[in-house]
Design a protein around this motif. Structure first.
Motif, PDB file in Angstrom:
ATOM      1  N   TYR A  83      -6.614 -27.683 -14.385  1.00 46.47           N
ATOM      2  CA  TYR A  83      -6.970 -27.269 -13.023  1.00 46.47           C
ATOM      3  C   TYR A  83      -5.838 -26.447 -12.405  1.00 46.47           C
ATOM      4  O   TYR A  83      -6.075 -25.411 -11.775  1.00 46.47           O
ATOM      5  CB  TYR A  83      -7.255 -28.492 -12.146  1.00 46.47           C
ATOM      6  N   LEU A  84      -4.618 -26.898 -12.590  1.00 39.61           N
ATOM      7  CA  LEU A  84      -3.471 -26.180 -12.033  1.00 39.61           C
ATOM      8  C   LEU A  84      -3.326 -24.800 -12.667  1.00 39.61           C
ATOM      9  O   LEU A  84      -3.051 -23.811 -11.983  1.00 39.61           O
ATOM     10  CB  LEU A  84      -2.195 -26.997 -12.234  1.00 39.61           C
ATOM     11  N   ALA A  85      -3.515 -24.718 -13.976  1.00 37.96           N
ATOM     12  CA  ALA A  85      -3.413 -23.427 -14.664  1.00 37.96           C
ATOM     13  C   ALA A  85      -4.498 -22.462 -14.190  1.00 37.96           C
ATOM     14  O   ALA A  85      -4.253 -21.261 -14.034  1.00 37.96           O
ATOM     15  CB  ALA A  85      -3.508 -23.624 -16.174  1.00 37.96           C
ATOM     16  N   ASP A  86      -5.693 -22.987 -13.954  1.00 37.28           N
ATOM     17  CA  ASP A  86      -6.795 -22.142 -13.487  1.00 37.28           C
ATOM     18  C   ASP A  86      -6.556 -21.625 -12.073  1.00 37.28           C
ATOM     19  O   ASP A  86      -7.011 -20.534 -11.715  1.00 37.28           O
ATOM     20  CB  ASP A  86      -8.118 -22.925 -13.505  1.00 37.28           C
ATOM     21  N   ASN A  87      -5.853 -22.408 -11.283  1.00 36.25           N
ATOM     22  CA  ASN A  87      -5.681 -22.061  -9.872  1.00 36.25           C
ATOM     23  C   ASN A  87      -4.288 -21.533  -9.527  1.00 36.25           C
ATOM     24  O   ASN A  87      -4.048 -21.146  -8.375  1.00 36.25           O
ATOM     25  CB  ASN A  87      -5.998 -23.276  -9.003  1.00 36.25           C
ATOM     26  N   LEU A  88      -3.390 -21.529 -10.504  1.00 30.28           N
ATOM     27  CA  LEU A  88      -2.046 -20.962 -10.309  1.00 30.28           C
ATOM     28  C   LEU A  88      -1.740 -19.991 -11.446  1.00 30.28           C
ATOM     29  O   LEU A  88      -0.793 -20.190 -12.220  1.00 30.28           O
ATOM     30  CB  LEU A  88      -0.999 -22.079 -10.274  1.00 30.28           C
ATOM     31  N   PRO A  89      -2.530 -18.907 -11.578  1.00 28.05           N
ATOM     32  CA  PRO A  89      -2.350 -17.993 -12.708  1.00 28.05           C
ATOM     33  C   PRO A  89      -1.025 -17.245 -12.706  1.00 28.05           C
ATOM     34  O   PRO A  89      -0.577 -16.768 -13.737  1.00 28.05           O
ATOM     35  CB  PRO A  89      -3.533 -17.025 -12.565  1.00 28.05           C
ATOM     36  N   GLU A  90      -0.382 -17.144 -11.542  1.00 27.00           N
ATOM     37  CA  GLU A  90       0.882 -16.418 -11.439  1.00 27.00           C
ATOM     38  C   GLU A  90       2.037 -17.386 -11.196  1.00 27.00           C
ATOM     39  O   GLU A  90       2.935 -17.115 -10.396  1.00 27.00           O
ATOM     40  CB  GLU A  90       0.791 -15.390 -10.307  1.00 27.00           C
ATOM     41  N   CYS A  91       2.006 -18.503 -11.906  1.00 30.99           N
ATOM     42  CA  CYS A  91       3.022 -19.535 -11.706  1.00 30.99           C
ATOM     43  C   CYS A  91       3.332 -20.222 -13.032  1.00 30.99           C
ATOM     44  O   CYS A  91       2.422 -20.521 -13.810  1.00 30.99           O
ATOM     45  CB  CYS A  91       2.501 -20.557 -10.693  1.00 30.99           C
ATOM     46  N   PHE A  92       4.605 -20.463 -13.308  1.00 29.11           N
ATOM     47  CA  PHE A  92       4.981 -21.290 -14.452  1.00 29.11           C
ATOM     48  C   PHE A  92       4.609 -22.737 -14.142  1.00 29.11           C
ATOM     49  O   PHE A  92       4.752 -23.197 -13.002  1.00 29.11           O
ATOM     50  CB  PHE A  92       6.493 -21.226 -14.694  1.00 29.11           C
TER      51      PHE A  92
END
Length: 315
Positions: A83-92
């Protein structure tokens, strides 16, 4: 003509990358292991889509719960990470894994709040902080925007690193954890997004409730506490999906409470820009831009060829 349009569309689909849901954290995140003299910690690193080293990216550290401990570097991805990867595409996104039978914080969870002064920092959290510092040298990570988050046992970890390393993390999301009620003054200027359910039978709601109250009593206004009436211990999906939560998190800056860091960062950027070759100052053309330009060029060539063929057939 219809065949020609279909051909152009097909070529564009093959040449322009699709970015929606492009990262599968189980297959696309990078596996690493960090070892120091005290412990060994497996890590998963989710690198931003279209990573460009000339840019600077925020980083979210996620501390898992007790059920995801081990050394397989797989279980740590079980909750929330996709979920975090899907919603934070420009974040490590950095996901450490705590060794089996160990804890991020050496305190009984059933006690709720605890004393940082009486409980030394765990070897596991020390290793995580060390690894964060090394990643900042390896990748283009914005040290003004490093965030902590965690659930259950990881909720305790989140409170712990925010109290012990307040000069590293800009803000935090702590779910079903507990902190030190004597450290309210330390965290009064720190953005904290805290979640807990009243009917949590694994970690008492008092752990979050009292820690938040201590911050508020110290004059803190940046702590946001959401207390659910139901949901038990497993409220993390609901918590992380709170509307606007991730956007508010990314707006937080470490330099907001440490202004001297902003000055140091500005000086470092200015120095770096001066040291760059002149041709690099004109701008960076990334792979996506090149691909799009190539796609347009291909489409133009195809259209021209089709037009010429059509003209010849008419003759």
């Amino acid at each position: 003509m219809k065949r020609f349009i279909a051909l152009v569309i097909a070529m564009l689909l093959f040449t322009i990358p699709l970015t929606a849901n492009a990262i599968d954290v189980k297959t696309d995140s990078r596996k690493t292991v960090y070892t120091n003299e005290d412990t060994t910690i497996p890590f998963r690193i989710v690198v931003p889509q279209n990573y460009d080293e000339s840019k600077s990216y925020p980083m979210l550290v996620f501390f898992h719960g007790a059920g995801e401990r081990g050394n397989d570097n797989e279980l740590s991805l079980f909750h929330c990470i996709q979920y975090l990867a899907d919603n934070l595409p420009e974040c490590f996104i950095l996901v450490p894994q705590c060794p089996l039978n160990n804890q991020w914080v050496d305190t009984p969870w059933a006690n709720g709040a605890y004393s940082v002064d009486n409980i030394p920092e765990s070897n596991e959290l020390k290793a995580v902080v060390e690894y964060i510092q090394s990643l900042c040298e390896l990748y283009s990570i914005d040290t003004d925007r490093i965030y902590a988050s965690g659930i259950s046992m990881g909720g305790f970890a989140t409170w712990d690193v925010m109290m012990r390393h307040n000069d590293i993390f800009a803000a935090a999301i702590a779910v079903c954890g507990g902190g030190d009620i004597s450290k309210g003054e330390l965290l009064k200027d720190t953005p904290m997004f805290v979640f807990h359910a009243v009917d949590d039978t694994a970690v008492p709601v008092s752990g979050s409730r009292e820690s938040v109250k201590a911050i508020q009593n110290a004059g803190g206004t940046l702590v946001e506490y959401t207390e659910y009436t139901t949901g038990g211990h497993g409220i993390w999906n609901q918590a992380f999906a709170t509307e606007g939560l991730l956007d508010k998190l990314l707006e937080c800056r470490l330099s907001d409470r440490y202004p001297e860091l902003k000055e140091e960062s500005s000086e470092a950027v200015a120095s770096e820009e001066e040291s760059k070759p002149e041709e690099k100052k004109s701008g960076f053309i990334n792979a996506r831009t090149i691909t799009l330009a190539a796609s347009v060029l291909i489409a133009a060539v195809v259209m021209t060829v089709a037009y010429v063929v059509k003209k010849k057939k008419k003759k």
